[in-house]
Design a protein around this motif. Sequence first.
Motif, PDB file in Angstrom:
ATOM      1  N   THR A 130      -7.702  -6.902  -0.103  1.00 54.42           N
ATOM      2  CA  THR A 130      -8.367  -5.392   0.033  1.00 54.42           C
ATOM      3  C   THR A 130      -9.709  -5.596   1.011  1.00 54.42           C
ATOM      4  N   HIS A 131     -10.053  -4.424   1.393  1.00 56.74           N
ATOM      5  CA  HIS A 131     -11.108  -4.197   2.262  1.00 56.74           C
ATOM      6  C   HIS A 131     -12.026  -3.310   1.233  1.00 56.74           C
ATOM      7  N   GLU A 132     -11.684  -2.983   0.115  1.00 58.52           N
ATOM      8  CA  GLU A 132     -12.676  -1.863  -0.609  1.00 58.52           C
ATOM      9  C   GLU A 132     -13.689  -2.724  -1.518  1.00 58.52           C
ATOM     10  N   LYS A 133     -14.875  -2.959  -0.846  1.00 53.98           N
ATOM     11  CA  LYS A 133     -16.022  -3.536  -1.365  1.00 53.98           C
ATOM     12  C   LYS A 133     -16.280  -3.025  -2.673  1.00 53.98           C
ATOM     13  N   GLN A 163       0.744  -1.025  -0.036  1.00 57.01           N
ATOM     14  CA  GLN A 163      -0.351   0.216  -0.044  1.00 57.01           C
ATOM     15  C   GLN A 163       0.994   1.252   0.042  1.00 57.01           C
ATOM     16  N   THR A 177      -4.525  -0.158  -3.202  1.00 60.39           N
ATOM     17  CA  THR A 177      -5.133   1.057  -3.731  1.00 60.39           C
ATOM     18  C   THR A 177      -5.495   1.704  -2.532  1.00 60.39           C
ATOM     19  N   GLY A 178      -5.070   1.618  -1.426  1.00 58.31           N
ATOM     20  CA  GLY A 178      -5.404   1.849  -0.152  1.00 58.31           C
ATOM     21  C   GLY A 178      -5.077   3.545   0.071  1.00 58.31           C
ATOM     22  N   SER A 230      -7.564   4.231  -8.259  1.00 59.89           N
ATOM     23  CA  SER A 230      -8.000   2.807  -7.834  1.00 59.89           C
ATOM     24  C   SER A 230      -8.232   1.790  -8.874  1.00 59.89           C
ATOM     25  N   LEU A 232     -14.605  -1.576  -4.936  1.00 57.84           N
ATOM     26  CA  LEU A 232     -13.620  -1.869  -6.047  1.00 57.84           C
ATOM     27  C   LEU A 232     -14.114  -3.323  -6.359  1.00 57.84           C
ATOM     28  N   GLU A 258      -3.467  -4.540  -0.200  1.00 57.93           N
ATOM     29  CA  GLU A 258      -4.126  -3.150  -0.278  1.00 57.93           C
ATOM     30  C   GLU A 258      -3.475  -2.114  -1.213  1.00 57.93           C
ATOM     31  N   ASP A 271      -7.200   7.601  -4.833  1.00 62.05           N
ATOM     32  CA  ASP A 271      -8.537   7.810  -4.864  1.00 62.05           C
ATOM     33  C   ASP A 271      -9.495   6.960  -5.967  1.00 62.05           C
ATOM     34  N   PRO A 272     -10.547   7.092  -5.759  1.00 63.53           N
ATOM     35  CA  PRO A 272     -11.150   6.161  -6.815  1.00 63.53           C
ATOM     36  C   PRO A 272     -11.082   5.716  -8.216  1.00 63.53           C
TER      37      PRO A 272
END
Length: 229
Positions: free
Chosen positions: A194-197, A86, A165-166, A173, A199, A163, A169-170
């Motif tokens: 990742t934890h970015e649902k 990250q 893209t932690g 990412s 994405l 992670e 920005d969107p």
Amino acid sequence: MIDLVNVTKTYETGTHALNGIDMHIDDGEFVFLVGPSGSGKSTIIKLLTAELKPTSGSVLVNGYQLESIKRASIPYMRRTLGVIFQDFRLIENKTVYENVAFAMRVIGAAPKEIKKRVPYVLELVGLENKGRRLPNELSGGEQQRVAIARALINNPTMIIADEPTGNLDPQRSFEIMLLLEQINALGTTVMVVTHEKGLVDRFTKRVVAIDEGRVVSDGMDGYYSYEAQ
């Protein structure tokens, strides 16, 4: 290829990080590994990179049996992996070209091979015109592309992106995920932790969801199954 069979990991503090994990990833797959903080994602990465050994169970990575691997073999196993972090972990006083070339020099690559390989990989990640720039002259997305180039430079069979893209920005990412998808299409196995649902939802990929050290769902709709629990 990755194969985890009934893997447990208990730290010296008594924390049970993994409680019987079974997971198989074939060569050429693209897999998201998801789960809340403390679910065991970081422990799995440390097992796959041989930073830790399991308390019990079997961990196979690209032909290396990691629960019994000899210390002298670990560097050779790690060469089969490219790891993306990250926080980028670039060398601030080296140019983009030098950052990527450094990873080849570490393993003793010949100067002629470095001169040929680095421009190719920089073009692959869309940085063919940024080779002379320093990291602080780049955007966050560009810095992550340098990190991806560095992970790719020694032609690993698998990329592990922790992670990735932690700090972006969107839009950036999404661009990084498209790049990883392109790399996967060229034949490299990709695991994105990742934890970015949001994405994950934009890509139709296999999702392995873990919670409290166990796999709670695994499939093309794994993240939805996990969220529903």
